[in-house]
Design a protein around this motif. Structure first.
Motif, short mmCIF file in Angstrom:
data_model
loop_
_atom_site.label_atom_id
_atom_site.label_comp_id
_atom_site.label_asym_id
_atom_site.label_seq_id
_atom_site.Cartn_x
_atom_site.Cartn_y
_atom_site.Cartn_z
N THR A 1 21.32 -16.13 -16.71
CA THR A 1 22.77 -15.92 -16.65
C THR A 1 23.54 -17.18 -17.00
O THR A 1 24.69 -17.35 -16.57
N THR A 2 22.92 -18.11 -17.70
CA THR A 2 23.60 -19.37 -18.02
C THR A 2 24.80 -19.16 -18.93
O THR A 2 25.76 -19.95 -18.87
N ARG A 3 24.76 -18.13 -19.76
CA ARG A 3 25.88 -17.92 -20.66
C ARG A 3 27.13 -17.42 -19.92
O ARG A 3 28.25 -17.57 -20.41
N ASP A 4 26.95 -16.81 -18.76
CA ASP A 4 28.09 -16.30 -17.98
C ASP A 4 28.69 -17.35 -17.03
O ASP A 4 29.69 -17.08 -16.36
N GLU A 5 28.11 -18.54 -16.90
CA GLU A 5 28.57 -19.56 -15.96
C GLU A 5 29.52 -20.55 -16.63
O GLU A 5 29.32 -20.89 -17.81
#
Length: 587
Positions: free
Chosen positions: A538-542
């Protein structure tokens, strides 16, 4: 008491209805009988044939008539009649004498009947058969290749498949593999093509870089191809010759690069020459090549191919194109057909001068070939017509002397000749686009006899006519090839359904692999954990600013990059910022 007597006593004549057997016409081969079976080479041979012809010389005449002729003529010269005492009625049908081998030499050729396969429009320049003798592949200067199947042909004798392998390029050579499952097509392009026995393309081999001067560093041919040959023992190996002065050894499975390059060096200017013909010896130990500069080279397959092991300069006239190079069955002699109107026989044990030379054979097409007979006793080749539109000649010559034993006249110039040993039939590709299949009802097996064994076509009945009226033919000239009817008036519904089931012909996309991987594709089980990890990430959503501020406290407590200056690093002192309220009070 036998079983049949028991059945007869019980009144049982048989089980079920007896199938109706179609009676074939005993004279069905007569319409294809040639008017002449060839002129003999000399008058003495002709006289010998007239006097001492054995009974099987003419299949249409029974032996009994010849026996009566021999009895009526007592002045015939020949061996004495065998005694007839003590023999029954079977002796009437037997010949009175047995001809010697020399007298039956001219009667061993299956040339009494012929079947014409006409579908090409120009000269037939390539011709071959599969090892079983069931299928014929032909190539022509009309750019087409055609597949013929004797078992599937009817009285019309049409091919079951026609295609253009290389667009508007002539077809130079076609060769079936030894297992009969695939064949090579050599055209005027730089790439050889491999097809299965049904005419479906399997591979197109790579072409080389034409800007590279050293031929050993190219991956494929850089000029037009001339001939090919399969390895007699290894079905995965074949060779091709080209105008680029090379013979290349290929692996069937590797279409990206050849295995070995044989660079043919010439003494001419530029050190290059065209290689017009190539071939393997029967044991696969030698590779032969006939070149445009008149030389004949031999390489041992175990060598490094730097230079030929045997060479003859001036084997044929310089500048003439050799049509074929064939090894004999024993591998000791070589037969070459040159563009200088000659046929020459060479002995590998004394590879200096030809054993026999036969000249005066008109060569109108560079691909005219010469072959050995299956018994290795005769040589067969074609001689061109002397006048435009004239009749050509198919010559049968003795191997030892190259003297003409039989001169067979054909409709036009014969270019390609192929004698199949299994079915004992001779195929001849003519310059007018016809393929003449010579056979004998007595000596030949299957082949051209199969279409005639089917009998005449069934006459149309009123039911057939009503079906034709009820279901008229729909003509779709712009339909896709898969749905296009091959012949108007003939339904191809069953053929289309069969092609729809074939994943290759229907161009079905590849289905996803379930279970373990196969065929170089990764299965679902091997990619499942990778997909799950991709979903959990979920790094792209942080927010990146928040992620950095989380590490600010850790960086102050345990700095990594500024730990060396921690003891003496001055602490920054910032001036206090006055608020808005204080500024208003001062005013």
């Amino acid at each position: 008491m036998s079983d049949m007597d028991v059945f007869a006593a019980m009144g049982i004549a048989g089980f079920g209805k007896k199938p109706k057997q179609r009676q074939l016409d005993p004279n069905r081969f007569e319409k294809n009988k040639r008017g002449d079976t060839g002129a003999l080479a000399s008058s003495s041979a002709a006289a010998k044939t007239e006097d001492n012809a054995p009974p099987h010389a003419d299949p249409s005449v029974p032996p009994r008539h010849k026996a009566e002729e021999a009895d009526s003529d007592t002045d015939d010269v020949g061996p004495p009649l065998p005694p007839t005492e003590g023999k029954g009625q079977d002796a009437e049908g037997e010949p009175e004498f047995e001809a010697s081998d020399d007298e039956t030499d001219d009667l061993q050729f299956p040339i009494s009947h012929e079947l014409i396969l006409k579908d090409h429009t120009k000269v037939v320049s390539a011709l071959t058969m599969d090892p079983s003798g069931a299928r014929v592949v032909s190539g022509s200067h009309d750019y087409d290749c055609k597949l013929w199947d004797f078992g599937g042909m009817d009285w019309r004798c049409k091919p079951f498949k026609t295609w253009e392998p290389a667009g508007s390029y002539y077809i130079h050579d076609i060769k079936f593999s030894n297992d009969g499952q695939q064949f090579l097509v050599i055209s005027g392009t730089t790439q050889a093509k491999l097809y299965d026995r049904d005419g479906e393309e399997l591979a197109t081999y790579i072409k080389g870089d034409p800007y590279i001067r050293d031929m050993k560093n190219t991956s494929g041919h850089v000029a037009e191809l001339t001939a090919c040959a399969w390895h007699p023992k290894d079905p995965q190996t074949f060779i091709t010759s080209s105008v680029d002065s090379t013979i290349r050894i290929w692996d069937v499975e590797n279409k990206r690069k050849q295995k070995t390059v044989i660079v043919v060096k010439s003494k001419e200017r530029g050190a290059r020459t065209k290689v017009n013909a190539c071939g393997y010896s029967p044991d696969g130990s030698l590779i032969g090549g006939a070149c445009m500069d008149g030389t004949l080279h031999m390489w041992q397959t175990k060598s490094n191919f730097v230079r030929p092991n045997m060479t003859i300069e001036g084997a044929h006239t310089k500048g003439s194109e050799a049509g074929s190079l064939v090894f004999s069955v024993d591998g000791r002699t070589i037969l070459t057909r040159g563009g200088d109107d000659t046929v020459k026989l060479w002995d590998l044990r004394s590879f200096k001068k030809p054993l026999v030379v036969r000249s005066g054979l008109a060569t109108l097409y560079p691909h005219t070939n010469a072959i050995f007979s299956p018994d290795n006793r005769y040589v067969v080749t074609g001689a061109g017509a002397t006048t435009k539109g004239g009749r050509g000649h198919l010559l049968f010559m003795k191997k030892d002397t190259l003297e003409t034993v039989k001169d067979l006249e054909v409709e036009s110039t014969p270019v390609k000749v192929y004698w199949h040993s299994k079915i004992n039939q001779i195929l001849t590709g003519l310059s007018n686009g016809q393929i003449c299949v010579l056979y004998s009802p007595d000596m030949s097996v299957n082949g051209a006899k199969l279409p005639l064994n089917k009998g005449p076509p069934r006459k149309a009945t009123i039911e057939d006519m009503s079906d034709a009226v009820a279901a008229p033919t729909i003509i779709t000239p712009h339909a896709l090839p898969m749905f296009r009817d091959s012949e108007v008036g003939r339904s191809t519904k069953r053929k289309r359904e069969k092609e729809r089931m074939d994943p290759r012909k229907s161009h079905r996309p590849e289905l996803p692999v379930t279970g373990p991987g196969r065929g170089g594709r990764v299965g679902a089980s091997a990619t499942q954990h990778v997909v799950q990890n991709l979903v959990r990430d979920t790094t792209r959503d942080e927010d990146p600013r928040e992620a950095l501020l989380k590490l600010a406290a850790t960086a102050d407590e345990n700095p990594v990059w500024t730990a060396a200056w921690r003891a003496n690093q001055p602490k920054p002192v910032f001036a206090p910022v006055e608020g808005d309220d204080e500024s208003e009070e001062k005013k």
